[in-house]
Every structure is written in structure tokens, then in C-alpha cells.
Design an enzyme around this catalytic site. Structure first.
Site, PDB file in Angstrom:
ATOM      1  N   HIS A   1       1.223 -23.048   3.304  1.00  9.45           N
ATOM      2  CA  HIS A   1      -0.201 -22.986   3.696  1.00  9.45           C
ATOM      3  C   HIS A   1      -0.592 -21.571   4.128  1.00  9.45           C
ATOM      4  CE1 HIS A   1       0.256 -27.399   3.896  1.00  9.45           C
ATOM      5  NE2 HIS A   1       1.368 -27.119   4.560  1.00  9.45           N
TER       6      HIS A   1
ATOM      7  N   SER B   1      -8.826   4.508  -2.597  1.00 11.93           N
ATOM      8  CA  SER B   1     -10.232   4.241  -2.302  1.00 11.93           C
ATOM      9  C   SER B   1     -10.987   5.557  -2.244  1.00 11.93           C
ATOM     10  CB  SER B   1     -10.374   3.507  -0.965  1.00 11.93           C
ATOM     11  OG  SER B   1     -11.699   3.572  -0.482  1.00 11.93           O
TER      12      SER B   1
END
Length: 481
Positions: free
Chosen positions: A156, A286
Site C-alpha cells: 500500500h 529542471s
């Protein structure tokens, strides 16, 4: 402006930006139309061998001109005739005047169209399979190298029991091994359409051979064999069943889902700073944030794998609407979906090979993450040790529960480190086992049989799968971003 004409119209980025030369060529016009000509030559050769009045000179003339296609003439013919096969029959006949009467003799358009598609599918798989083998090989080496390195397991996407970095890679490998078997099966199951005539009844060939059924069967067998196939489909309509395309593209879509899962895992691990894909010295992550190292390769794989999975809808729907012996609403769709599936699979495998050849692991970060979670996971071991030292299980459980909740509050509410171990050490109740705590918290004791599973899995299931591709393992991928 003349030199810039190619930039004035849409170009598929699958070819202009990403795909390998060999896969781009496999679905090129040059490959397609030279294959048509080769198929016309094979048909003429087989018909001649079986007694039709075709001469060696006619076949020689066709062979001489098999490669020199006048694409401008073919385009002009297609504009006039509105039929791509007949346009190329006329173009071929123009440079083979003596062979002109026997080119395409007895055949239907699907003789060249479908048989060429089957050759392209087969050759496409032959390009993909070694690439997939190389990805598996690189990942197998990675799994072996890190089979003993404990890491947090996640269920999970929440911290769970420990596994190892190598064992996790084996989860990826198992899916890729299934894809390898799927692709190999789809490739080996391919047959030739062969020589079947307009509605698949071979009526035109039966007429050519004056009712001799044996010669018609022999013609089909000869052409199939010369084209490099072991078998032809015994029954076809005008086309081979479009379920064949479903078979092929489903194996590629399934590969797409595997690659998406693997690369998503790598992206999640990159966020945790546990594992990174290769990053060039001068690469910019970036334009605004100089510190960033984005998992661009894995993101590309996910982006294209999504397209590969989505393409599966095309052959399923196409197969479902082929009325009776065939309809032509398959044609435009297949011109897009078949090449795009193979081109996309080709790109994601090349990119994934590049990733797996340069995966970077950060053991200290992995160790820090384990340290944050392991005290909670070790509570059962601490309880067992206290019981063996004469303690009461219920009392011990309650003590640990209270201390665990206090430590969890520090982590979640104050943003501090997990201090459960320090709390245990300060509590006089746990004095009998203080000397065992380091051993009880040794990560290597929490990984079960992960290393042994990796070793057995690689030797029994992965290495034998790679054996047929040994001679093609040395190719490395330099990726242009």
C-alpha cells in the site's frame, strides 16, 4: 525554405524522435514494397516449377528490379487507380516489360499485403526479443549484486517487512520473463497467409492449374517455405484472421504494463533517494531548480508504455468487425496500430535497457529508512526475547505498545526520529535483554530467504531464458534524451 520542408508537416515522434533504425526500417515503405516484389517473384517461381508457362528470363528480370522502386511513379499510379497494390503492379511491370503478364498471376491484393504484414510482424518480434533479453540480463546482474542488501518493503506504499533490493528486482524480472514467453509464443505461432485467392478458396489457382488440387496445395506450400515460414493458415477469408493481430499486440500491450510498473517503482524509489536512473554529468533536471535529478527516462517509459497499452483496443475492435470474408475498415487502422505498437515497444525496451545498465543504489539512504522503521518491526522479536528471559508476554506486549505509541507521536507529530529503541533502553523492565538489542535489530535477520530466492530464481528461471540470445548480449544503449 526548401531544406525545411520536412518540418512543415507532422512527423510521428515515434520515428523522428525515438525509434531505432532497424525498427523504423522494418515498417518503412522501402521494406514493404520490396517485400511485395519478392513475394511476386516467389509466386512466379513456384508457378513456373509447377508447370505454368513462365520463363527464367521473366523471373530474372523481376529479380533484377526487385529493389529499384520508382516511388513517384507508384504514387502517381495510386492517385489514378485508387488502389495501392495495382499501382505497384503497374510500377513493377513498367520496369519488367517481359514479366508484366505474369506479375501477380492468380493472386489477390492480400497475397502481398497480408503476407508482407506477417513478415513484418515476425521480423518485428525478432528485433524486440534480443532487446528484451538484454533488459532481463542487466536486471538479473543487478538482482544478483544486491540480493543481500536489506531494504524496506512496501505494501500500500506503506512500510512493511524488509525485503532486499535484489529480491524486489526479481519481481520485475518475473513479469519480464512472462513477457519474453508471450512475445516468443506470438512470434512462433505466426503463420503465412500463403496463396489463397480472393475469398480464401484458392479458386483462381485451381483454374490456373486446370482443376489440379495437389498442385494448388503444393503452390501454397512452396511459397510459404520460400518466404521462411514453417506453416500457412489452412483457412483464411480474403485476409488472415485479425485475431492474429490481437495475439501479437496483446503480448506487446502486456509488456507495456510491465514496463510501466517497473518504471513507476523506479520513480517512487527515486523520490525516496534510494535508487536513481543514470544521470549525465551535464544533464539538467529542471530549468528552474538546479538541484533536481528527475527520472526522465523512467517517465518516458511510462508515457510510451501507456500508449502501448492503449493501442490494444484497436486490434480487438478490428477483429470484431470483420464481416464475413473481410471488410476494408481494418486497413487504415492497421497501418497505424501495427507499426506503432512495435515502434513503441522498441523504444521502451531501448530506454529500459539504458536505465538498467546504469541504475544507481544509495545503501546509506536505504539504511537510514530501515532505521526509522525497524524498531517498530522488531517489537515481536523483543517480546520473544523477554519471554525467553522469563518475562510475561502480555505484560511485555503492553509495555512495548505504550512505548511504540509514544515513539510514533514523536515521528508523526513532532517530525522527530523514531526513538523507540532509546525508550526501551531507558525502561528498567527491559534490562534482561539490553545486551541482545543490537542482534535483535540487525536488518539481515529480517529478510527471510530473500537472498536464497534470488539465487534460485536467477539460476532456474532467468539464465536459461537468456541462453538463446547469448550472442546478442553485448549491445549497449546510448540514449539521446
Amino acid at each position: 525554405m526548401e531544406g525545411n520542408e520536412e518540418f512543415m508537416k507532422y512527423r510521428s515522434p515515434l520515428v523522428s524522435r525515438y525509434a531505432s533504425k532497424e525498427m523504423a526500417f522494418n515498417f518503412s515503405d522501402k521494406k514493404k514494397f520490396t517485400t511485395w516484389r519478392k513475394l511476386w517473384i516467389l509466386l512466379a517461381k513456384a508457378e513456373k516449377e509447377l508447370g505454368l508457362p513462365i520463363t527464367d528470363a521473366q523471373i530474372q528480370e523481376m529479380e533484377t528490379h526487385a529493389e529499384d522502386i520508382d516511388f513517384a511513379m507508384a504514387a502517381e499510379q495510386e492517385r489514378k487507380l485508387r488502389h495501392d497494390v495495382m499501382a505497384h503492379v503497374h510500377t513493377f511491370a513498367h520496369c519488367c516489360p517481359s514479366a508484366a503478364p505474369i506479375i501477380h498471376l492468380g493472386a489477390t491484393s492480400c497475397y502481398v499485403g497480408d503476407n508482407t504484414d506477417l513478415i513484418m510482424l515476425r521480423d518485428g518480434f525478432d528485433i524486440l526479443l534480443p532487446k528484451l533479453a538484454r533488459v532481463i540480463d542487466r536486471l538479473a546482474d543487478f538482482a544478483d549484486k544486491y540480493k543481500d542488501l536489506p531494504t524496506l518493503g512496501f505494501t500500500h506504499y506503506q512500510p512493511a517487512q524488509l525485503t532486499t533490493v535484489g529480491k524486489r528486482a526479481c519481481l520485475w524480472l518475473q513479469d519480464l520473463a512472462m513477457d519474453m514467453r508471450n512475445l516468443q509464443r506470438a512470434r512462433d505461432d505466426l503463420r503465412f497467409r500463403g496463396v489463397k485467392g480472393t475469398t480464401g478458396t484458392q479458386a483462381s489457382f485451381l483454374q490456373l492449374f486446370q482443376g489440379d488440387h495437389d498442385k494448388v496445395e503444393e503452390l501454397d506450400r512452396k511459397v510459404t517455405e520460400m518466404a521462411g515460414f514453417r506453416k500457412a493458415y489452412l483457412v483464411t477469408g480474403q485476409t488472415y484472421s485479425r485475431k492474429v493481430d490481437v495475439d501479437c499486440l496483446s503480448s506487446l500491450a502486456s509488456l507495456g504494463s510491465t514496463v510501466h510498473k517497473i518504471c513507476t517503482d523506479i520513480r517512487l524509489l527515486a523520490n525516496l533517494k534510494e535508487i536513481e536512473e543514470p544521470f549525465e554529468k551535464e544533464q539538467i533536471g529542471s530549468s528552474a531548480m538546479p538541484y533536481k535529478r528527475n527520472p526522465m527516462r523512467a517517465e518516458r517509459c511510462c508515457s510510451l508504455a501507456r500508449h502501448l497499452v492503449a493501442l490494444m483496443a484497436d486490434p480487438l475492435q478490428t477483429a470484431s468487425v470483420q464481416w464475413l470474408e473481410r471488410t476494408l475498415d481494418d486497413s487504415a487502422n492497421r497501418r497505424i496500430s501495427l507499426p506503432e505498437s512495435f515502434l513503441t515497444a522498441d523504444i521502451v525496451l531501448s530506454t529500459l535497457q539504458n536505465i538498467t545498465e546504469g541504475l544507481v543504489v544509495y545503501p546509506k539512504v536505504i539504511e537510514r529508512h530501515i532505521r526509522h522503521e525497524l524498531p517498530f518491526m522488531a517489537t515481536e522479536n523483543i517480546i520473544m526475547a523477554m519471554v525467553q528471559a522469563g518475562g510475561n508476554r502480555q505484560d511485555c506486549h503492553e509495555k512495548i505498545r505504550v512505548l511504540s505509541q509514544e515513539a510514533a507521536a514523536v515521528v508523526k507529530q513532532e517530525g522527530g526520529d523514531n526513538d523507540l529503541l532509546a525508550r526501551v533502553q531507558r525502561d528498567p523492565y527491559f534490562t534482561p535483554i539490553l545486551g541482545q538489542l543490537d542482534a535483535l535489530l540487525d536488518p539481515s535477520t529480517f529478510i527471510g530467504r530473500a537472498p536464497q530466492q534470488v539465487t534460485r530464481f536467477l539460476s532456474e528461471e532467468i539464465r536459461p531464458l537468456l541462453e538463446p540470445f547469448k550472442s546478442k548480449m553485448d549491445v549497449r544503449i546510448e540514449l539521446e534524451l
